[in-house]
Design a protein around this motif. Structure first.
Motif, mmCIF file in Angstrom:
data_model
loop_
_atom_site.group_PDB
_atom_site.id
_atom_site.type_symbol
_atom_site.label_atom_id
_atom_site.label_comp_id
_atom_site.label_asym_id
_atom_site.label_seq_id
_atom_site.Cartn_x
_atom_site.Cartn_y
_atom_site.Cartn_z
ATOM 1 N N TYR A 114 0.832 -1.210 0.000
ATOM 2 C CA TYR A 114 0.000 0.000 0.000
ATOM 3 C C TYR A 114 0.863 1.256 0.000
ATOM 4 O O TYR A 114 0.700 2.156 -0.833
ATOM 5 C CB TYR A 114 -0.936 -0.043 1.210
ATOM 6 N N GLY A 115 1.817 1.335 0.928
ATOM 7 C CA GLY A 115 2.700 2.494 0.973
ATOM 8 C C GLY A 115 3.557 2.619 -0.268
ATOM 9 O O GLY A 115 3.820 3.731 -0.746
ATOM 10 N N LEU A 116 3.997 1.494 -0.813
ATOM 11 C CA LEU A 116 4.799 1.513 -2.039
ATOM 12 C C LEU A 116 4.010 2.100 -3.207
ATOM 13 O O LEU A 116 4.479 2.998 -3.917
ATOM 14 C CB LEU A 116 5.259 0.091 -2.366
ATOM 15 N N LEU A 117 2.786 1.601 -3.409
ATOM 16 C CA LEU A 117 1.973 2.045 -4.538
ATOM 17 C C LEU A 117 1.516 3.489 -4.399
ATOM 18 O O LEU A 117 1.698 4.310 -5.299
ATOM 19 C CB LEU A 117 0.756 1.132 -4.694
ATOM 20 N N VAL A 118 0.890 3.794 -3.263
ATOM 21 C CA VAL A 118 0.214 5.089 -3.120
ATOM 22 C C VAL A 118 1.172 6.196 -2.694
ATOM 23 O O VAL A 118 1.025 7.349 -3.104
ATOM 24 C CB VAL A 118 -0.964 4.962 -2.136
ATOM 25 N N GLY A 119 2.177 5.849 -1.888
ATOM 26 C CA GLY A 119 3.085 6.866 -1.365
ATOM 27 C C GLY A 119 4.306 7.135 -2.211
ATOM 28 O O GLY A 119 4.895 8.218 -2.138
ATOM 29 N N ILE A 120 4.730 6.165 -3.041
ATOM 30 C CA ILE A 120 5.949 6.315 -3.828
ATOM 31 C C ILE A 120 5.681 6.234 -5.336
ATOM 32 O O ILE A 120 5.987 7.155 -6.092
ATOM 33 C CB ILE A 120 6.984 5.231 -3.449
ATOM 34 N N LEU A 121 5.101 5.108 -5.787
ATOM 35 C CA LEU A 121 5.029 4.856 -7.221
ATOM 36 C C LEU A 121 3.994 5.736 -7.932
ATOM 37 O O LEU A 121 4.240 6.179 -9.063
ATOM 38 C CB LEU A 121 4.730 3.379 -7.483
ATOM 39 N N HIS A 122 2.843 5.993 -7.304
ATOM 40 C CA HIS A 122 1.854 6.847 -7.982
ATOM 41 C C HIS A 122 2.395 8.263 -8.190
ATOM 42 O O HIS A 122 2.327 8.797 -9.311
ATOM 43 C CB HIS A 122 0.541 6.865 -7.217
ATOM 44 N N PRO A 123 2.955 8.922 -7.167
ATOM 45 C CA PRO A 123 3.528 10.246 -7.452
ATOM 46 C C PRO A 123 4.678 10.185 -8.454
ATOM 47 O O PRO A 123 4.861 11.111 -9.254
ATOM 48 C CB PRO A 123 3.998 10.748 -6.081
#
Length: 564
Positions: free
Chosen positions: A170-179
Motif C-alpha cells: 500500500y505504501g509503495l503504490l500510493v506513497g511512492i510509485l503513484h507520485p
C-alpha cells in the motif's frame, strides 16, 4: 505531466515547475536522478538477481529501487528492519544494498527499460495470521493498479505526504510509485507524527500545491485537535488502508483535515480490491477493472492486479452484498487446531468482548509446543490491572466466561492486557507485534512489552510489566522479590537501542535515583528520551516513580553522540 507507466521510466521525465519551491524534506527530480545514477555506478559489476532493499527514507528508497530496475535487478522488500527479519530474508537474495552507495569511478551504464512481464519486486505479507509469505509483483501488475488509482484519483497539482511504510504494498503504490508516475513531488520524510504532518501540509500549501495524505487507521485515530489544521493547508484527499477505519475516526479525520477520507480495501496478494468514503456510504465499491463474485458470505476476486489475472482468487473475508457494493463481516479463515480440535478464534473474541470489562480482544495462535492460545485484551481504564493479584483476578473472570462454551484446552492460556490494541503503521496487529507481546515466554530476562507511544522523534513511552518468571528475581529476595536496580538501568539501555536505533557504547550514569521497589506483576511505564549524549529514562507505575536517571553513550566512531 500525465500518468506514465513504470515500464516507460516516468522518473526520467521532469517534474512540473511549480514544485521547485519545495526543498528538503521533499523529493526533487534533480536529487532523485543524481542518487539513482550513484546507485547504478555502485551496482555496475556486482551480481545480478535479487537485492534486499530496506531504506527508511522515501527518496533514498525510491532512488535505490529505480537503480535496481534500471540495472535489470529485482528489489526484495522485507516487512521491517528488525534483525531477525533481515536475517531470514538475506538467505534468499543475491546481494544487500548498504544505506548509501560508496563513491564509484565506474562509467555510468545506459539504463535498462523495465519489461512489463518482468518481476519488479518481491514483497512479503505482514503475517497477521501466520508467518510472512513471499510474493512477487510484475511491472504489469503494478502498472495496472497504478492506472486504476490515476483514473479515480489523479495527482495533477498535488504533493504526496505518506505516513506509512513503503516496504508494504500500500505504501509503495500510493506513497511512492503513484507520485513517481504522475510526476508530482513526494515527501522524503515518513511524517508519522501529527506535528510533522501539519508542517508538511503548510509547506505544500505555500508552494501552491494541494497535498494528498497517505495514512492508516492507526494515525488517523490519533489526530490531535490542538495542531494548526488550517483551511489554507487542507489536503485534497486522505487515503487509509491496512484495516477498516471506524466511522467515528473517519468523521473526526474529515472534520480536522477538511478533506475526504478514502479507504482502500485489499491485501498484499490481491492488491487493491475496493474503496469507500464512509461520509457518503459505508459500503465498499470495487476498483476499476476488479470483478467480484459474492455468494454465501464469501468473495471471489478477478483482477489485473493478481499474479494470474484471469483466475478467480478466494478472498478469506466474509462479506454481505448490498445494493451498491458490499460490507465486510470479518475473516473467514480464523480456525485453528488445538489438541486436535478445531477452534474458532473469532468465536473466542466474540465471547470475550461481551464481558463488561472489555473494549477489544484478539485471540492468537502462538505456534508454541504446548499448542495453547494467546489472548490480547484491551480493557476499560478503571479495571486495568496494575499488579499480580488484580491481573490474576481479571483473567480468572474471563476464563470463567469462556468455560461454558468450550473445552478447557481451547481457552487461552497466555494473556496480555493492553491499553489499546497495538498496531503497525498500517493499522494491523501483525506477526511481529504478536511475537513482541509474548516474547517473555521464551526470554526470561526482559520485561513484558504491552505497547508504546511516541511523542515526536525523541520521546518514547513503553508500557511494560514485570514477569513473575523473571530470572533476576531469584535471590532478590525470597519473601520480598524485587527487580535489581542494575537490571532496570540495563532495560532502559536495551529498550532505547531498540526504540531509537542507538549504537553508542556505555560511558556512565548521571542523576540516578531509586525511589521505590519494582516487584513482580507490576505494570509500569518506561519513558525514554533521546539526548545528544545518550538517553534519559524514568520508571513509573500507579504507585509512583520507581527509578530515573541518565545514561551517557559514546558513538562507536568516537564523535561523542550515539547514532540513531
Amino acid at each position: 505531466m500525465t500518468f506514465i507507466p513504470l515500464d516507460q521510466a516516468p522518473w526520467r521525465r521532469p517534474l512540473c515547475k511549480s514544485t521547485q519551491s519545495l526543498i528538503k524534506p521533499w523529493a526533487t527530480p534533480t536529487t532523485l536522478i543524481e542518487r539513482v545514477d550513484a546507485w547504478r555506478r555502485w551496482l555496475d559489476g556486482r551480481p545480478a538477481g535479487k537485492w534486499l532493499l530496506c531504506q527508511r527514507q522515501p527518496e533514498a528508497f525510491c532512488a535505490a529501487l529505480v537503480a535496481l530496475w534500471e540495472s535489470g535487478r529485482i528489489a526484495v522488500l522485507p516487512t521491517d528492519d528488525r534483525p531477525e527479519t533481515l536475517a531470514r530474508v538475506i538467505k534468499e537474495v543475491d546481494g544487500t544494498l548498504p544505506d548509501t552507495p560508496e563513491a564509484s569511478q565506474n562509467p555510468l551504464p545506459p539504463p535498462l527499460a523495465p519489461s512489463p512481464a518482468a518481476v519488479a519486486v518481491v514483497i512479503y505479507t505482514s503475517g497477521s495470521t501466520g508467518d510472512p509469505v513471499r510474493l512477487t509483483k510484475r511491472f504489469d501488475q503494478l502498472d495496472a493498479e497504478l492506472a486504476a488509482h490515476a483514473a479515480l484519483w489523479p495527482l495533477a497539482g498535488t504533493a504526496v505526504i505518506s505516513q506509512v511504510s513503503h516496504q508494504h504494498i500500500y505504501g509503495l503504490l500510493v506513497g511512492i510509485l503513484h507520485p513517481l508516475c504522475a510526476g508530482v513531488p513526494f515527501c522524503d520524510d515518513a511524517s508519522r507524527y501529527p506535528e510533522a504532518l501539519a508542517a508538511r501540509l503548510e509547506e505544500a500549501g505555500r508552494a501552491g500545491l494541494k497535498a494528498v495524505v497517505v495514512s492508516s487507521p492507526a494515525q488517523l485515530s490519533r489526530l490531535p485537535e490542538h495542531l494548526p489544521w488550517t483551511e489554507q493547508a487542507a489536503p485534497c484527499r486522505v487515503f487509509s488502508s491496512g484495516a477498516p477505519l471506524s466511522a467515528s475516526d473517519a468523521r473526526h479525520a474529515e472534520c480536522l483535515l477538511r478533506a475526504p477520507v478514502i479507504e482502500i480495501y485489499g491485501s498484499t496478494e490481491t492488491g487493491g480490491i475496493a474503496h469507500r468514503r464512509q461520509a457518503h456510504d459505508n459500503a465498499w465499491q470495487p476498483l476499476p477493472g476488479v470483478h467480484l463474485l459474492l455468494e454465501d458470505e464469501r468473495m471471489k476476486v478477478r483482477s489485473p492486479f493478481l499474479e494470474k489475472p484471469e483466475a478467480w482468487w478466494h478472498q478469506p473475508d466474509r462479506v454481505l452484498p448490498t445494493a451498491n457494493g458490499f460490507k465486510l463481516l470479518g475473516r473467514a479463515d480464523r480456525l485453528v487446531k488445538v489438541a486436535g480440535k478445531r477452534v474458532s478464534l473469532t468465536h473466542i473474541e466474540g465471547l470475550l468482548v461481551e464481558a463488561p470489562e472489555m473494549v477489544e480482544a484478539r485471540c492468537v495462535d502462538l505456534g508454541r509446543d504446548d499448542g495453547r492460545l494467546g489472548a490480547i485484551i484491551a480493557v476499560h481504564h478503571d479495571v486495568m490491572p496494575h499488579d499480580h493479584l488484580t491481573r490474576r483476578a481479571l483473567i480468572h473472570r474471563l476464563r470463567s466466561r469462556l468455560a461454558p462454551h468450550m473445552e478447557p484446552v481451547a481457552i487461552p492460556r497466555y494473556w496480555r492486557c493492553v491499553d489499546a490494541m497495538p498496531s503497525n503503521n498500517l493499522g494491523k496487529l501483525d506477526r511481529g507485534l504478536i511475537k513482541r507481546l509474548f516474547a517473555d515466554l521464551d526470554d526470561n530476562r526482559m520485561p513484558r512489552w504491552l505497547g508504546e507511544q511516541r511523542s515526536g522523534a525523541d520521546i518514547c513511552t513503553l508500557t511494560l510489566e514485570v514477569p513473575e518468571r523473571l530470572i533476576y528475581l531469584e535471590g532478590h529476595f525470597e519473601e520480598y522479590p524485587l527487580v535489581p536496580g542494575v537490571v532496570m538501568v540495563q532495560w532502559a539501555i536495551e529498550l532505547a537501542r531498540e526504540s531509537f536505533g542507538l549504537q553508542g557504547d556505555f560511558q556512565g550514569l548521571e542523576r540516578l535515583k531509586f525511589q521505590r521497589p519494582l516487584q513482580p506483576g507490576i505494570r509500569f511505564t518506561l519513558e525514554l528520551t533521546r539526548r545528544g549524549d545518550g538517553i534519559a529514562f524514568a520508571f513509573e507505575s500507579s504507585e509512583g516513580r520507581h527509578c530515573a536517571g541518565r545514561v551517557r553513550l559514546q558513538s562507536r566512531d568516537g564523535t561523542g553522540a550515539p547514532h540513531g
